[in-house]
Enzyme design. Structure first.
Site, PDB file in Angstrom:
ATOM      1  N   VAL A 182      48.393  39.785  42.578  1.00 39.03           N
ATOM      2  CA  VAL A 182      47.170  39.199  42.029  1.00 39.03           C
ATOM      3  C   VAL A 182      46.416  38.551  43.183  1.00 39.03           C
ATOM      4  CG1 VAL A 182      47.971  38.876  39.664  1.00 39.03           C
ATOM      5  CG2 VAL A 182      48.430  37.110  41.374  1.00 39.03           C
ATOM      6  N   SER A 183      45.101  38.352  42.986  1.00 40.63           N
ATOM      7  CA  SER A 183      44.263  37.848  44.070  1.00 40.63           C
ATOM      8  C   SER A 183      44.231  36.328  44.175  1.00 40.63           C
ATOM      9  CB  SER A 183      42.828  38.361  43.910  1.00 40.63           C
ATOM     10  OG  SER A 183      42.824  39.764  43.924  1.00 40.63           O
ATOM     11  N   THR A 184      44.408  35.636  43.051  1.00 43.88           N
ATOM     12  CA  THR A 184      44.328  34.168  43.086  1.00 43.88           C
ATOM     13  C   THR A 184      45.502  33.554  42.342  1.00 43.88           C
ATOM     14  OG1 THR A 184      43.053  34.020  41.041  1.00 43.88           O
ATOM     15  CG2 THR A 184      41.802  34.268  43.085  1.00 43.88           C
TER      16      THR A 184
END
Length: 195
Positions: free
Chosen positions: A10-12
């Site tokens: 996931v990015s964040t």
């Protein structure tokens, strides 16, 4: 029974890999595979693969032959650029580890999956060739306009005089280069112009 590793990203930190992992576990179960490891990163896909700890561990474990296949929910979880994904897939292929992307229905263990992978590899190769050609063309155009590439030369008349004086006093080429903080090539050039 194949031993599989699951990779999720996931990015964040506000996001979760839970859904990705659940889909991958269910896929493995349907296929009768044994999940031997799960690797999760929380980091942007544009980051270098070397900066992703879980991905690095996954690739190290691939080298150690701890699993036969890597499963991801979607190929964009592996990396956001085609080149980046293909670099990782090449690394897996070199270790004879198969790759499965559930969403895109890619399975490099099947003939269709291998074909898709080869098409991706050809597209990436074409893209690299295009970039190199555009770069070379840009460089040629810049040269035609008089743009000079490389480090600027430190050679000038003052340097030439200093080189000749130091050489006449018995100093070696390397010593002159170090003393004047210029390259050995500059020293030789100064000596040639004196001849």
């Amino acid at each position: 029974m194949k031993r599989v590793a699951i990779y999720g990203r996931v990015s964040t930190s506000g996001q979760s890999t839970d859904i990705q992992l659940q889909e991958c576990r269910q896929y493995a179960e349907r296929c009768g595979h044994q999940v031997v490891g799960e690797y999760c990163d929380t980091i942007s896909g544009t980051t270098s693969k070397d900066d992703r700890e879980a991905l690095t561990r996954l690739l190290e474990d691939a080298f150690a032959r701890r699993f036969d296949t890597v499963i991801v929910f979607s190929i964009d979880r592996l990396g956001r650029s085609l080149k980046h994904c293909l670099d990782i897939l090449d690394t897996l292929r070199e270790q004879q580890v198969q790759f499965v992307s559930i969403k895109q229905q890619i399975d490099t263990g099947s003939s269709v999956g291998k074909l898709i992978f080869e098409i991706f590899a050809c597209l990436a190769s074409y893209e690299r060739t295009q970039i190199l050609e555009r770069t070379a063309l840009g460089r040629e155009r810049a040269k035609a306009r008089g743009v000079k590439f490389g480090r600027p030369s430190k050679f000038n008349e003052s340097v030439a005089i200093s080189v000749r004086m130091l050489r006449e006093n018995g100093m070696g080429i390397a010593e002159i280069s170090k003393s004047l903080k210029c390259g050995v090539g500059t020293v030789y050039k100064a000596l040639r112009t004196a001849a």
